[in-house]
Motif scaffolding. Structure first.
Motif, PDB file in Angstrom:
ATOM      1  N   GLU A 246      -1.797  -0.293   9.788  1.00 51.18           N
ATOM      2  CA  GLU A 246      -1.824   1.156   9.689  1.00 51.18           C
ATOM      3  C   GLU A 246      -0.477   1.826   9.918  1.00 51.18           C
ATOM      4  O   GLU A 246      -0.354   3.034   9.820  1.00 51.18           O
ATOM      5  CB  GLU A 246      -2.844   1.704  10.686  1.00 51.18           C
ATOM      6  CG  GLU A 246      -4.293   1.395  10.357  1.00 51.18           C
ATOM      7  CD  GLU A 246      -4.620  -0.088  10.415  1.00 51.18           C
ATOM      8  OE1 GLU A 246      -5.459  -0.549   9.616  1.00 51.18           O
ATOM      9  OE2 GLU A 246      -4.036  -0.786  11.264  1.00 51.18           O
ATOM     10  N   LYS A 247       0.559   1.080  10.215  1.00 53.19           N
ATOM     11  CA  LYS A 247       1.883   1.669  10.450  1.00 53.19           C
ATOM     12  C   LYS A 247       2.495   2.081   9.119  1.00 53.19           C
ATOM     13  O   LYS A 247       2.835   1.243   8.292  1.00 53.19           O
ATOM     14  CB  LYS A 247       2.775   0.660  11.151  1.00 53.19           C
ATOM     15  CG  LYS A 247       2.353   0.344  12.570  1.00 53.19           C
ATOM     16  CD  LYS A 247       3.065  -0.866  13.117  1.00 53.19           C
ATOM     17  CE  LYS A 247       4.560  -0.686  13.138  1.00 53.19           C
ATOM     18  NZ  LYS A 247       5.244  -1.888  13.720  1.00 53.19           N
TER      19      LYS A 247
ATOM     20  N   TYR B 108       0.874  -1.176   0.000  1.00 49.26           N
ATOM     21  CA  TYR B 108       0.000   0.000   0.000  1.00 49.26           C
ATOM     22  C   TYR B 108       0.903   1.215   0.000  1.00 49.26           C
ATOM     23  O   TYR B 108       1.785   1.334   0.855  1.00 49.26           O
ATOM     24  CB  TYR B 108      -0.926  -0.017   1.218  1.00 49.26           C
ATOM     25  CG  TYR B 108      -1.814   1.201   1.346  1.00 49.26           C
ATOM     26  CD1 TYR B 108      -1.667   2.082   2.405  1.00 49.26           C
ATOM     27  CD2 TYR B 108      -2.821   1.460   0.404  1.00 49.26           C
ATOM     28  CE1 TYR B 108      -2.483   3.182   2.526  1.00 49.26           C
ATOM     29  CE2 TYR B 108      -3.643   2.557   0.530  1.00 49.26           C
ATOM     30  CZ  TYR B 108      -3.466   3.421   1.589  1.00 49.26           C
ATOM     31  OH  TYR B 108      -4.286   4.508   1.694  1.00 49.26           O
TER      32      TYR B 108
ATOM     33  N   PHE C  27      -0.928  -3.431   3.550  1.00 45.07           N
ATOM     34  CA  PHE C  27      -2.341  -3.067   3.493  1.00 45.07           C
ATOM     35  C   PHE C  27      -3.102  -3.661   4.652  1.00 45.07           C
ATOM     36  O   PHE C  27      -3.021  -4.851   4.920  1.00 45.07           O
ATOM     37  CB  PHE C  27      -2.945  -3.547   2.175  1.00 45.07           C
ATOM     38  CG  PHE C  27      -4.341  -3.048   1.938  1.00 45.07           C
ATOM     39  CD1 PHE C  27      -5.417  -3.909   1.900  1.00 45.07           C
ATOM     40  CD2 PHE C  27      -4.571  -1.698   1.755  1.00 45.07           C
ATOM     41  CE1 PHE C  27      -6.697  -3.443   1.673  1.00 45.07           C
ATOM     42  CE2 PHE C  27      -5.849  -1.208   1.532  1.00 45.07           C
ATOM     43  CZ  PHE C  27      -6.912  -2.090   1.490  1.00 45.07           C
ATOM     44  N   GLY C  28      -3.842  -2.810   5.367  1.00 46.41           N
ATOM     45  CA  GLY C  28      -4.566  -3.261   6.536  1.00 46.41           C
ATOM     46  C   GLY C  28      -3.766  -3.108   7.808  1.00 46.41           C
ATOM     47  O   GLY C  28      -4.308  -3.232   8.908  1.00 46.41           O
TER      48      GLY C  28
END
Lengths: 114, 112
Positions: free
Chosen positions: B98-99, B32, B95-96
């Motif tokens: 949040e860091k 991501y 992805f998924g």
């Protein structure tokens, strides 16, 4: 809708003093985090939380402490301020594991340690 | 260890020109790749993001190009305007998760 609110905006501390940077969000986000921004280094993760009662260390946690007693609040504590902690601090929040997640940042807290 | 390398550090572009900022990553688990825009005195704000299942994503004048094999991605700003003057950060994460891992930032200045 206030989003992510940080206080104070500006603070000057003497070496060795302690203080707390406040962060609150009104979006019911599970995830909250603190970053510091230094020239030429981008934003670096200090601590984060995926929900009330759960915290974990990021890339640069030394000298900082956090707690997450409520979903809304995620304070960052400087235990004994050092000049190396002079920086701009950003709090951020988002939903957890949501597709196309957007992380929202506060407007920052400018901290100078003398 | 810098996991996301961003260049250039600063960029000056004439109004109407194309601004190009490049990033390279090392961690192959990243999937991501968002870009954030930051104005002076403000926090970063999400501008556009891409996942590696596509090679390009366009939103208005902003386009992300992604090269998975080279582990590189770039931001293109078409018809650059003075209002685009800001600092831009690339970032990467799983992805998924949040860091976010951020690049070091590019200060973009659009001149008339």
């Amino acid at each position: 809708n206030a989003g992510v609110t940080q206080t104070p905006k500006f603070q000057v501390l003497k070496t060795g003093q302690s203080m707390t940077l406040q962060c609150a969000q009104d979006m019911n986000h599970e995830y909250m985090s603190w970053y510091r921004q230094d020239p030429g280094m981008g934003l670096r993760l200090i601590h984060y939380s995926v929900g009330a009662g759960i915290t974990d260390q990021g890339e640069v946690p030394n000298g900082y402490n956090v707690s997450r007693s409520t979903t809304e609040d995620f304070p960052l504590r400087l235990l004994s301020a050092a000049p190396s902690q002079t920086s701009v601090y950003f709090c951020a929040s988002s939903y957890v594991r949501a597709p196309g997640n957007t992380i929202y940042f506060g407007e920052g807290s400018w901290l100078t340690v003398v | 260890q810098q996991q996301v390398k961003q260049s250039p550090q600063s960029l000056i572009v004439q109004k109407g020109g194309i601004s190009i900022i490049n990033c390279a990553y090392e961690n192959t688990a990243f999937d991501y790749f968002p870009w954030y825009q930051q104005f002076p005195g403000k926090g970063p704000a999400l501008l556009i993001a891409i996942r590696p299942d596509v090679s390009e994503k366009k939103e208005g004048r902003f386009t992300i190009s992604f090269n998975k094999s080279a582990k590189q991605f770039s931001l293109h700003i078409m018809d650059s305007q003075p209002g685009d003057s800001a600092t831009y950060f690339c970032a990467a994460s799983v992805f998924g998760n949040e860091k976010l891992t951020f690049g070091t930032g590019t200060r973009l200045t659009i001149i008339p």
